[in-house]
Design an enzyme around this catalytic site. Structure first.
Site, PDB file in Angstrom:
ATOM      1  N   HIS A  37       0.793  -1.235   0.000  1.00 48.24           N
ATOM      2  CA  HIS A  37       0.000   0.000   0.000  1.00 48.24           C
ATOM      3  C   HIS A  37       0.826   1.286   0.000  1.00 48.24           C
ATOM      4  CE1 HIS A  37       0.851   0.046   4.357  1.00 48.24           C
ATOM      5  NE2 HIS A  37       0.591   1.335   4.295  1.00 48.24           N
TER       6      HIS A  37
HETATM    7  C1  UD1 Z   1      -2.091   6.060   5.186  1.00 45.63           C
HETATM    8  C2  UD1 Z   1      -0.827   6.590   5.871  1.00 45.63           C
HETATM    9  C3  UD1 Z   1       0.224   5.497   5.894  1.00 45.63           C
HETATM   10  C4  UD1 Z   1      -0.320   4.218   6.519  1.00 45.63           C
HETATM   11  C5  UD1 Z   1      -1.614   3.816   5.849  1.00 45.63           C
HETATM   12  C6  UD1 Z   1      -2.207   2.660   6.590  1.00 45.63           C
HETATM   13  C7  UD1 Z   1      -0.388   8.977   5.527  1.00 45.63           C
HETATM   14  C8  UD1 Z   1       0.439   9.967   4.820  1.00 45.63           C
HETATM   15  N1  UD1 Z   1      -0.274   7.698   5.108  1.00 45.63           N
HETATM   16  O1  UD1 Z   1      -1.762   5.746   3.860  1.00 45.63           O
HETATM   17  O2  UD1 Z   1       1.333   5.922   6.655  1.00 45.63           O
HETATM   18  O3  UD1 Z   1       0.642   3.210   6.377  1.00 45.63           O
HETATM   19  O4  UD1 Z   1      -2.542   4.913   5.886  1.00 45.63           O
HETATM   20  O5  UD1 Z   1      -3.100   1.953   5.808  1.00 45.63           O
HETATM   21  O6  UD1 Z   1      -1.111   9.321   6.429  1.00 45.63           O
HETATM   22  N2  UD1 Z   1      -8.933   5.190   0.401  1.00 45.63           N
HETATM   23  C9  UD1 Z   1     -10.189   4.656   0.254  1.00 45.63           C
HETATM   24  N3  UD1 Z   1     -10.885   4.341   1.380  1.00 45.63           N
HETATM   25  C10 UD1 Z   1     -10.390   4.525   2.633  1.00 45.63           C
HETATM   26  C11 UD1 Z   1      -9.108   5.067   2.765  1.00 45.63           C
HETATM   27  C12 UD1 Z   1      -8.401   5.394   1.645  1.00 45.63           C
HETATM   28  O7  UD1 Z   1     -10.682   4.474  -0.858  1.00 45.63           O
HETATM   29  O8  UD1 Z   1     -11.087   4.197   3.614  1.00 45.63           O
HETATM   30  C13 UD1 Z   1      -8.156   5.497  -0.830  1.00 45.63           C
HETATM   31  C14 UD1 Z   1      -8.374   6.935  -1.317  1.00 45.63           C
HETATM   32  O9  UD1 Z   1      -8.340   6.921  -2.705  1.00 45.63           O
HETATM   33  C15 UD1 Z   1      -7.126   7.635  -0.807  1.00 45.63           C
HETATM   34  C16 UD1 Z   1      -6.085   6.537  -0.853  1.00 45.63           C
HETATM   35  O10 UD1 Z   1      -6.775   5.347  -0.526  1.00 45.63           O
HETATM   36  O11 UD1 Z   1      -6.774   8.737  -1.605  1.00 45.63           O
HETATM   37  C17 UD1 Z   1      -4.954   6.750   0.136  1.00 45.63           C
HETATM   38  O12 UD1 Z   1      -5.470   6.968   1.454  1.00 45.63           O
HETATM   39  P1  UD1 Z   1      -4.650   7.854   2.504  1.00 45.63           P
HETATM   40  O13 UD1 Z   1      -5.286   7.778   3.821  1.00 45.63           O
HETATM   41  O14 UD1 Z   1      -4.385   9.200   1.955  1.00 45.63           O
HETATM   42  O15 UD1 Z   1      -3.241   7.149   2.543  1.00 45.63           O
HETATM   43  P2  UD1 Z   1      -2.887   5.623   2.776  1.00 45.63           P
HETATM   44  O16 UD1 Z   1      -2.239   5.108   1.556  1.00 45.63           O
HETATM   45  O17 UD1 Z   1      -4.073   4.910   3.297  1.00 45.63           O
HETATM   46  N1  UDP Z   2      -4.401  -5.104   8.564  1.00 47.00           N
HETATM   47  C1  UDP Z   2      -5.682  -5.642   8.602  1.00 47.00           C
HETATM   48  N2  UDP Z   2      -6.266  -6.022   7.426  1.00 47.00           N
HETATM   49  C2  UDP Z   2      -5.626  -5.911   6.219  1.00 47.00           C
HETATM   50  C3  UDP Z   2      -4.307  -5.376   6.205  1.00 47.00           C
HETATM   51  C4  UDP Z   2      -3.736  -4.975   7.392  1.00 47.00           C
HETATM   52  O1  UDP Z   2      -6.276  -5.780   9.673  1.00 47.00           O
HETATM   53  O2  UDP Z   2      -6.215  -6.266   5.193  1.00 47.00           O
HETATM   54  C5  UDP Z   2      -3.793  -4.680   9.840  1.00 47.00           C
HETATM   55  C6  UDP Z   2      -2.475  -5.334  10.122  1.00 47.00           C
HETATM   56  O3  UDP Z   2      -2.671  -6.583  10.753  1.00 47.00           O
HETATM   57  C7  UDP Z   2      -1.802  -4.310  11.023  1.00 47.00           C
HETATM   58  C8  UDP Z   2      -2.308  -3.002  10.471  1.00 47.00           C
HETATM   59  O4  UDP Z   2      -3.489  -3.295   9.738  1.00 47.00           O
HETATM   60  O5  UDP Z   2      -2.229  -4.441  12.357  1.00 47.00           O
HETATM   61  C9  UDP Z   2      -1.266  -2.413   9.563  1.00 47.00           C
HETATM   62  O6  UDP Z   2      -1.822  -1.397   8.826  1.00 47.00           O
HETATM   63  P1  UDP Z   2      -1.236  -0.929   7.419  1.00 47.00           P
HETATM   64  O7  UDP Z   2      -0.441  -2.005   6.796  1.00 47.00           O
HETATM   65  O8  UDP Z   2      -2.383  -0.388   6.658  1.00 47.00           O
HETATM   66  O9  UDP Z   2      -0.337   0.320   7.830  1.00 47.00           O
HETATM   67  P2  UDP Z   2       1.168   0.519   8.362  1.00 47.00           P
HETATM   68  O10 UDP Z   2       1.378  -0.376   9.514  1.00 47.00           O
HETATM   69  O11 UDP Z   2       2.085   0.250   7.218  1.00 47.00           O
HETATM   70  O12 UDP Z   2       1.213   1.969   8.712  1.00 47.00           O
END
Ligand code: UD1
Ligand code: UDP
Length: 371
Positions: free
Chosen positions: A217
């Site tokens: 991601h």
């Molecule tokens: C964010 C965090 C990242 C973390 C990740 C966990 C920042 C800068 N990044 O990244 O550190 O590892 O969350 O998962 O804060 N979207 C949906 N539905 C949702 C959420 C997101 O469709 O419920 C899509 C949207 O198109 C959005 C994109 O995902 O633009 C990215 O979401 P965003 O929260 O900006 O960043 P993450 O990649 O989720």
């Molecule tokens: N996770 C989850 N379902 C998924 C993917 C991740 O419950 O489909 C959980 C995972 O077990 C961990 C947390 O989400 O506890 C990690 O989140 P993510 O990988 O989105 O973010 P990061 O840790 O890289 O910030």
């Protein structure tokens, strides 16, 4: 009673606040409330965690949603500021390194509300990562810095953030404490519920040690068609050469990019794309996978918690002790390196390591220091 406000918004923060909330309840003496920025909003990215992990419903939900970094963070700062003025908590508790963390730090610091940072001191030493900027800025305005590892304490020391051991803690006289990792607390607590509550493995016909688990991601992987293609090709090749499918629960960012870059064809016999799963199903997948390939911070550690080797789909990691102990290997989005790392772990398994992230009571230490 001390009033603490946890500010969360993204999936990994729900896993962390669950541990802290349980510990604060055990300790007593605080009123703990939750503010949800709405950074993550799909049911599978948010609601399922509040439900499964029994996190108290957010008293304030800002509903910010997605956007560019500037727009998203700015909207959060405005909403958090209003909530802080209305609620006047004694301290805010921030988690990890997302834009919700940064927005909480800026809003609280400007209003003079002390900040407790859970997962302080982590560094990738790569400031092109938005998370690295968020962590550094949050650490530098925190009063309590709760470090999961020795390396995190050293990183803070190198930046001049050292424990001043005076009360009350403030950003000028911080309390820096090695507490362990709250994600281990959650993992241990919820692993016990998996057998009873998660049916994913049985229902999907997966076998113990009969599949690879992958997550992708990070913006630099998902948003780059070249890197995403390279990763999917490498995952397909791993599946082919070891005769095991790859299960890939898809983060919405990655799903969207796959849609946009429709040219990428995925062989469903090799890579099983599924929706993001709830936390209990994720633990079940991690416990049953042969090995884990991921660019996630949290999943790298969870691989270790469940004794699984991990191939990290990044150039560097802030969880350096996993690499130092041979528990995880950095392979970037490089086809050869990924295959080599998987081959190595298929032959040798995961090494035995000392405990690297504490004893599963990190949140209790945090609660004791905050109450
Ligand atoms: C964010 C965090 C990242 C973390 C990740 C966990 C920042 C800068 N990044 O990244 O550190 O590892 O969350 O998962 O804060 N979207 C949906 N539905 C949702 C959420 C997101 O469709 O419920 C899509 C949207 O198109 C959005 C994109 O995902 O633009 C990215 O979401 P965003 O929260 O900006 O960043 P993450 O990649 O989720
Ligand atoms: N996770 C989850 N379902 C998924 C993917 C991740 O419950 O489909 C959980 C995972 O077990 C961990 C947390 O989400 O506890 C990690 O989140 P993510 O990988 O989105 O973010 P990061 O840790 O890289 O910030």
């Amino acid at each position: 009673m001390k009033r603490l406000l946890s500010i969360v918004g993204a999936r990994p923060q729900f896993v962390k606040v669950a541990a802290v909330d349980r510990a604060l309840n055990r300790h007593g003496g605080t009123i703990h409330e939750v503010l949800h920025t709405g950074q993550h909003y799909d049911d599978a990215m948010s609601r399922v965690f509040f439900h499964e992990l029994s996190i108290p419903a957010a008293k304030t939900h800002l509903g910010i949603g997605s956007g560019s970094h500037g727009a998203q963070t700015a909207r959060m700062i405005e909403g958090i500021e209003q909530a802080l003025i209305a609620q006047r908590p004694d301290a805010v508790v921030l988690y990890g390194d997302t834009n919700s963390t940064l927005a909480g730090a800026i809003a609280a610091a400007k209003l003079g509300v002390p900040i407790a940072h859970v997962e302080a001191g982590l560094r990738s030493f790569n400031k092109s990562m938005p998370e690295e900027v968020n962590r550094v800025l949050c650490d530098h305005c925190s009063a309590w810095l709760f470090c999961p590892t020795e390396a995190a304490v050293s990183n803070l020391r190198a930046e001049g953030i050292i424990d001043r051991a005076v009360a009350p803690a403030s950003s000028d006289h911080p309390c820096v404490s090695l507490v362990g990792d709250v994600m281990l607390d959650s993992s241990l607590h919820f692993a016990g519920l998996v057998k009873e509550r998660s049916h994913l493995i049985r229902e999907s016909g997966l076998k113990e040690n009969g599949f690879f688990l992958a997550t992708i991601h990070r913006d630099f992987n998902a948003d780059s068609p070249e890197r995403l293609n390279a990763l999917l090709n490498a995952l397909t090749a791993c599946a082919e050469s070891h005769g095991l499918p790859v299960v890939l629960p898809l983060h919405p960012r990655t799903r969207q990019r796959l849609g946009i870059n429709g040219a990428m064809s995925i062989d469903p016999k090799r890579i099983r794309l599924i929706e993001p799963v709830g936390y209990l199903d994720m633990i079940a997948l991690e416990m049953n996978a042969r090995l884990i390939l991921t660019d996630s911070g949290g999943v790298q550690k969870e691989a270790f918690f469940h004794g699984k080797p991990c191939v990290v789909l990044r150039r560097e990691t802030e969880w350096t002790e996993l690499i130092d102990h041979g528990q995880a290997t950095l392979a970037d989005a490089d086809h050869e390196r990924i295959l080599e790392a998987v081959g190595h772990f298929m032959r040798n398994g995961a090494p035995t390591c000392p405990p690297l992230y504490g004893d599963g009571h990190a949140a209790d230490r945090i609660a004791a220091l905050l109450t």
